[in-house]
Motif scaffolding. Structure first.
Motif, PDB file in Angstrom:
ATOM      1  N   GLU A  27       0.830  -1.204   0.000  1.00  0.00           N
ATOM      2  CA  GLU A  27       0.000   0.000   0.000  1.00  0.00           C
ATOM      3  C   GLU A  27       0.871   1.263   0.000  1.00  0.00           C
ATOM      4  OE1 GLU A  27      -3.505   0.578   0.112  1.00  0.00           O
ATOM      5  OE2 GLU A  27      -3.570  -1.492  -0.599  1.00  0.00           O
ATOM      6  N   MET A  28       1.959   1.235   0.767  1.00  0.00           N
ATOM      7  CA  MET A  28       2.851   2.388   0.827  1.00  0.00           C
ATOM      8  C   MET A  28       3.491   2.653  -0.535  1.00  0.00           C
ATOM      9  SD  MET A  28       4.489   1.482   4.550  1.00  0.00           S
ATOM     10  CE  MET A  28       5.878   2.592   4.528  1.00  0.00           C
ATOM     11  N   LYS A  29       3.886   1.591  -1.219  1.00  0.00           N
ATOM     12  CA  LYS A  29       4.497   1.754  -2.540  1.00  0.00           C
ATOM     13  C   LYS A  29       3.466   2.209  -3.574  1.00  0.00           C
ATOM     14  CE  LYS A  29       8.332  -1.543  -2.156  1.00  0.00           C
ATOM     15  NZ  LYS A  29       8.892  -2.816  -2.674  1.00  0.00           N
ATOM     16  N   ASP A  30       2.250   1.678  -3.484  1.00  0.00           N
ATOM     17  CA  ASP A  30       1.219   1.995  -4.470  1.00  0.00           C
ATOM     18  C   ASP A  30       0.606   3.382  -4.277  1.00  0.00           C
ATOM     19  OD1 ASP A  30       1.592  -0.460  -5.614  1.00  0.00           O
ATOM     20  OD2 ASP A  30      -0.303  -1.333  -4.917  1.00  0.00           O
ATOM     21  N   LYS A  31       0.354   3.746  -3.013  1.00  0.00           N
ATOM     22  CA  LYS A  31      -0.437   4.951  -2.744  1.00  0.00           C
ATOM     23  C   LYS A  31       0.321   6.043  -2.012  1.00  0.00           C
ATOM     24  CE  LYS A  31      -4.601   2.137  -2.530  1.00  0.00           C
ATOM     25  NZ  LYS A  31      -5.649   1.579  -1.651  1.00  0.00           N
ATOM     26  N   GLY A  32       1.524   5.740  -1.539  1.00  0.00           N
ATOM     27  CA  GLY A  32       2.274   6.728  -0.780  1.00  0.00           C
ATOM     28  C   GLY A  32       1.851   6.735   0.680  1.00  0.00           C
ATOM     29  N   LEU A  33       2.624   7.410   1.496  1.00  0.00           N
ATOM     30  CA  LEU A  33       2.342   7.432   2.930  1.00  0.00           C
ATOM     31  C   LEU A  33       1.123   8.267   3.266  1.00  0.00           C
ATOM     32  CD1 LEU A  33       5.232   6.262   2.837  1.00  0.00           C
ATOM     33  CD2 LEU A  33       5.707   7.554   4.906  1.00  0.00           C
ATOM     34  N   ALA A 108      10.556   8.938   2.074  1.00  0.00           N
ATOM     35  CA  ALA A 108       9.251   9.567   2.276  1.00  0.00           C
ATOM     36  C   ALA A 108       8.870   9.585   3.755  1.00  0.00           C
ATOM     37  CB  ALA A 108       8.181   8.831   1.466  1.00  0.00           C
ATOM     38  N   ALA A 109       9.206   8.522   4.480  1.00  0.00           N
ATOM     39  CA  ALA A 109       8.905   8.472   5.918  1.00  0.00           C
ATOM     40  C   ALA A 109       9.709   9.528   6.673  1.00  0.00           C
ATOM     41  CB  ALA A 109       9.197   7.085   6.466  1.00  0.00           C
ATOM     42  N   ALA A 113       8.161  12.785   8.684  1.00  0.00           N
ATOM     43  CA  ALA A 113       8.465  13.008  10.103  1.00  0.00           C
ATOM     44  C   ALA A 113       8.854  14.463  10.375  1.00  0.00           C
ATOM     45  CB  ALA A 113       9.583  12.077  10.554  1.00  0.00           C
ATOM     46  N   ARG A 114       9.289  15.176   9.357  1.00  0.00           N
ATOM     47  CA  ARG A 114       9.703  16.569   9.562  1.00  0.00           C
ATOM     48  C   ARG A 114       8.521  17.489   9.864  1.00  0.00           C
ATOM     49  NH1 ARG A 114      14.706  18.224   8.897  1.00  0.00           N
ATOM     50  NH2 ARG A 114      13.986  20.316   8.362  1.00  0.00           N
ATOM     51  N   HIS A 115       7.310  17.092   9.419  1.00  0.00           N
ATOM     52  CA  HIS A 115       6.147  17.944   9.706  1.00  0.00           C
ATOM     53  C   HIS A 115       5.020  17.186  10.401  1.00  0.00           C
ATOM     54  CE1 HIS A 115       3.808  16.244   6.362  1.00  0.00           C
ATOM     55  NE2 HIS A 115       4.924  16.255   5.690  1.00  0.00           N
ATOM     56  N   ASN A 116       5.285  15.949  10.770  1.00  0.00           N
ATOM     57  CA  ASN A 116       4.279  15.128  11.452  1.00  0.00           C
ATOM     58  C   ASN A 116       4.871  14.669  12.784  1.00  0.00           C
ATOM     59  OD1 ASN A 116       2.704  12.995  12.424  1.00  0.00           O
ATOM     60  ND2 ASN A 116       2.206  12.234  10.383  1.00  0.00           N
ATOM     61  N   PRO A 117       4.528  15.337  13.881  1.00  0.00           N
ATOM     62  CA  PRO A 117       5.123  14.998  15.181  1.00  0.00           C
ATOM     63  C   PRO A 117       4.867  13.558  15.615  1.00  0.00           C
ATOM     64  CG  PRO A 117       3.934  17.088  15.299  1.00  0.00           C
ATOM     65  CD  PRO A 117       3.620  16.476  13.972  1.00  0.00           C
ATOM     66  N   VAL A 118       3.707  13.009  15.235  1.00  0.00           N
ATOM     67  CA  VAL A 118       3.410  11.617  15.596  1.00  0.00           C
ATOM     68  C   VAL A 118       4.384  10.682  14.879  1.00  0.00           C
ATOM     69  CG1 VAL A 118       1.675   9.782  15.559  1.00  0.00           C
ATOM     70  CG2 VAL A 118       0.989  12.142  16.038  1.00  0.00           C
TER      71      VAL A 118
END
Length: 197
Positions: A27-33, A108-109, A113-118
């Motif tokens: 799913e990550m490869k097909d649709k992105g994070l 991409a992960a 992480a640079r703008h997603n604190p979780v």
């Protein structure tokens, strides 16, 4: 945020865990994070949504599990040539990461992480910290050998890994391990001491 503790009841099956991680990777490869959903992963893995949610509170925890399980480890083999050991670790990692097909997913992960604190929080302890410790240890060992001029460990890290990742991800060229080694050694040549080969 730590992964949610498994609920009491039936024990978790390793085979189901593997199906979920494998489905999430597709799913990550097909649709992105950004477009990844736990519901889509559950459907692809052939499990119910509660099975996913018993293991992962959110998609960030699932992404962390995929990266931890699938991204090659940084492994240092120590010999008497500490700089070559450092270069070998970086080249082997970059080559294995490229061949795994996970390079763009891992980058991409990191970007997320640079703008997603979780995301930043869940990646930090189980995924980034052990890898960072391996790199820092190898760099400090090389710096202690006096084969490099005295620079910050982060400078050595960036000079070593930056060109490898750029060549593989941005330029997109297929590069042999020998080509990666040549690139890494060339990048580090600017901080070698006069007597440091």
């Amino acid at each position: 945020m730590p992964a949610k503790a498994p609920a009491q009841g039936r024990p978790r099956l390793a085979e189901v865990d593997t199906r979920i991680v494998d489905a999430a990777l597709i799913e990550m490869k097909d649709k992105g994070l950004t477009n990844l959903t736990l519901e889509a992963v559950a459907a692809r893995a052939g499990v119910g949504r509660p099975t996913i949610y018993r293991r992962y509170s959110n998609k960030e925890e699932l992404i962390r599990a995929v990266l931890t399980d699938k991204v090659p480890k940084l492994s240092l083999t120590e010999t008497s040539d500490v700089v070559d050991d450092l270069v070998s670790m970086a080249v082997t990692f970059a080559d294995q990461l490229n061949k795994s097909g996970l390079l763009s997913v891992a980058i991409a992960a990191h970007a997320e992480a640079r703008h997603n604190p979780v995301m930043a929080d869940v990646l930090k302890t189980d995924y980034l910290l052990p890898r960072s410790q391996s790199v820092v240890g190898a760099i400090e060992r090389a710096l202690a050998s006096k084969q490099f001029v005295q620079v910050e460990p982060a400078t050595v890290r960036d000079l070593l890994f930056g060109p490898l990742i750029y060549r593989l991800l941005v330029v997109g060229e297929e590069v042999s391990p020998f080509g990666l080694r040549t690139l890494a050694e060339t990048a580090l040549s600017g901080i070698r001491t006069p007597g440091g080969k």
